[in-house]
Design a protein around this motif. Structure first.
Motif, short mmCIF file in Angstrom:
data_model
loop_
_atom_site.label_atom_id
_atom_site.label_comp_id
_atom_site.label_asym_id
_atom_site.label_seq_id
_atom_site.Cartn_x
_atom_site.Cartn_y
_atom_site.Cartn_z
N ARG A 72 -1.11 -4.64 -9.38
CA ARG A 72 -2.14 -4.21 -8.42
C ARG A 72 -2.99 -5.42 -8.01
O ARG A 72 -3.28 -5.60 -6.82
CB ARG A 72 -3.01 -3.13 -9.07
CG ARG A 72 -4.13 -2.64 -8.18
CD ARG A 72 -4.97 -1.58 -8.91
NE ARG A 72 -5.99 -1.05 -8.04
CZ ARG A 72 -7.18 -1.62 -7.85
NH1 ARG A 72 -7.48 -2.74 -8.49
NH2 ARG A 72 -8.06 -1.08 -7.03
N ASP A 73 -3.39 -6.25 -8.97
CA ASP A 73 -4.22 -7.42 -8.66
C ASP A 73 -3.48 -8.41 -7.75
O ASP A 73 -4.08 -8.99 -6.84
CB ASP A 73 -4.67 -8.13 -9.94
CG ASP A 73 -5.70 -7.32 -10.72
OD1 ASP A 73 -6.32 -6.40 -10.12
OD2 ASP A 73 -5.89 -7.60 -11.91
N GLN A 74 -2.19 -8.60 -7.97
CA GLN A 74 -1.41 -9.49 -7.10
C GLN A 74 -1.34 -8.93 -5.68
O GLN A 74 -1.44 -9.67 -4.71
CB GLN A 74 0.00 -9.69 -7.66
CG GLN A 74 0.05 -10.56 -8.90
CD GLN A 74 1.42 -10.56 -9.52
OE1 GLN A 74 2.00 -9.50 -9.78
NE2 GLN A 74 1.95 -11.75 -9.77
N THR A 99 0.48 -0.96 -9.30
CA THR A 99 1.48 -1.85 -9.88
C THR A 99 2.88 -1.26 -9.74
O THR A 99 3.08 -0.07 -9.92
CB THR A 99 1.16 -2.10 -11.37
OG1 THR A 99 -0.10 -2.78 -11.46
CG2 THR A 99 2.23 -2.93 -12.05
N ASP A 100 3.84 -2.12 -9.41
CA ASP A 100 5.25 -1.73 -9.37
C ASP A 100 5.98 -2.34 -10.55
O ASP A 100 5.78 -3.52 -10.87
CB ASP A 100 5.92 -2.22 -8.08
CG ASP A 100 5.51 -1.43 -6.86
OD1 ASP A 100 5.25 -0.21 -6.99
OD2 ASP A 100 5.43 -2.02 -5.77
N VAL A 111 0.88 -1.17 0.00
CA VAL A 111 0.00 0.00 0.00
C VAL A 111 0.92 1.22 0.00
O VAL A 111 1.83 1.32 0.81
CB VAL A 111 -0.93 0.03 1.23
CG1 VAL A 111 -1.83 1.26 1.19
CG2 VAL A 111 -1.77 -1.24 1.32
N THR A 112 0.66 2.14 -0.92
CA THR A 112 1.49 3.34 -1.05
C THR A 112 0.80 4.54 -0.44
O THR A 112 -0.40 4.72 -0.61
CB THR A 112 1.77 3.61 -2.54
OG1 THR A 112 2.35 2.43 -3.12
CG2 THR A 112 2.73 4.77 -2.73
N ASP A 113 1.57 5.36 0.29
CA ASP A 113 1.10 6.62 0.87
C ASP A 113 0.06 6.47 1.97
O ASP A 113 -0.68 7.41 2.26
CB ASP A 113 0.55 7.57 -0.23
CG ASP A 113 1.63 7.95 -1.23
OD1 ASP A 113 2.81 8.05 -0.82
OD2 ASP A 113 1.30 8.13 -2.42
N ASN A 114 -0.02 5.28 2.58
CA ASN A 114 -0.90 5.17 3.74
C ASN A 114 -0.14 5.64 4.97
O ASN A 114 1.09 5.71 4.97
CB ASN A 114 -1.40 3.73 3.93
CG ASN A 114 -0.28 2.74 4.14
OD1 ASN A 114 0.82 2.90 3.62
ND2 ASN A 114 -0.54 1.69 4.90
N PRO A 135 6.21 -5.28 -15.09
CA PRO A 135 5.41 -5.25 -13.86
C PRO A 135 5.81 -6.41 -12.93
O PRO A 135 5.36 -7.53 -13.11
CB PRO A 135 3.97 -5.39 -14.37
CG PRO A 135 4.08 -6.03 -15.70
CD PRO A 135 5.42 -5.63 -16.26
N ILE A 136 6.66 -6.09 -11.95
CA ILE A 136 7.17 -7.13 -11.05
C ILE A 136 6.11 -7.55 -10.04
O ILE A 136 6.11 -8.69 -9.58
CB ILE A 136 8.47 -6.69 -10.37
CG1 ILE A 136 9.16 -7.87 -9.70
CG2 ILE A 136 8.23 -5.55 -9.39
CD1 ILE A 136 10.57 -7.61 -9.28
#
Length: 193
Positions: free
Chosen positions: A137-139, A69-70, A51-54, A133-134
């Motif tokens: 988002r779905d993963q 996605t990263d 989770v980003t920016d939480n 995409p390593i």
């Protein structure tokens, strides 16, 4: 005796000849008709925020973030084997394979392979940087919402994976074979606090 020796020589010669040109000269190098290819992840230990920016306060998420996605950049290089006549390589697909690895705070759950339909050519003696995409988002959502072994947010829990990024490559105008060219990296999945 001569007959047995001749038969043994024939079998050994056949085995040697059929092993020539196997397509992988070791170390992740794909050998084609006129070029060799390598793929190298530009980051050997990729850290992915689930989770980003939480915002977390005392181990509790107080402000939600986003799940996205990263990508990791991979340098794909084609190097000609001869001074003239080298051919382009065509990449047709990318497979990302995950193996749970030691080093996380807890054992990582299995992740299925992911696939990217991809179409690009690489000229001889050129390097192309490809964002892969390593962890999608779905993963990430799957890791967050599993009934068992889910990734808890705001706890410092880390899952670690060895990742093989496998390019399916052919050499149009060469021998027509599709061969794998693999980049390797390590993936640490966590939630920043």
């Amino acid at each position: 005796m001569l007959k047995k020796f001749s038969l043994l020589f024939l079998v050994c010669s056949t085995a040697i000849l059929t092993s020539c040109g196997g397509g992988d000269i070791g170390g992740g190098v794909g050998e084609f008709t006129t070029v060799n290819a390598t793929a190298t992840a530009t980051n050997n230990n990729f850290e992915s925020d689930i989770v980003t920016d939480n915002i977390c306060t005392a181990g509790v998420q107080t402000t939600p973030g986003t799940v996205k996605t990263d990508n990791v950049d991979v340098d794909f290089t084609s190097k000609s084997q001869f001074t003239t006549g080298a051919l382009n390589l065509a990449i047709s697909k990318i497979t990302i394979h995950y193996t749970p690895a030691p080093g996380g705070t807890v054992p990582a759950p299995a992740l299925p392979d992911s696939y990217v339909n991809f179409s690009d050519t690489v000229a001889p003696n050129a390097t192309v940087t490809i964002p892969v995409p390593i962890l999608t988002r779905d993963q990430k959502l799957d890791l967050l919402n599993r009934a068992t072994q889910a990734m808890p947010v705001c706890t410092g829990t880390t899952f670690r994976y060895y990742v093989d990024i496998i390019f399916e490559v052919s050499e149009p105008g060469g021998n027509g074979q599709v061969k794998p060219v693999t980049a390797k990296t390590t993936l640490d999945v966590a939630d920043s606090q």
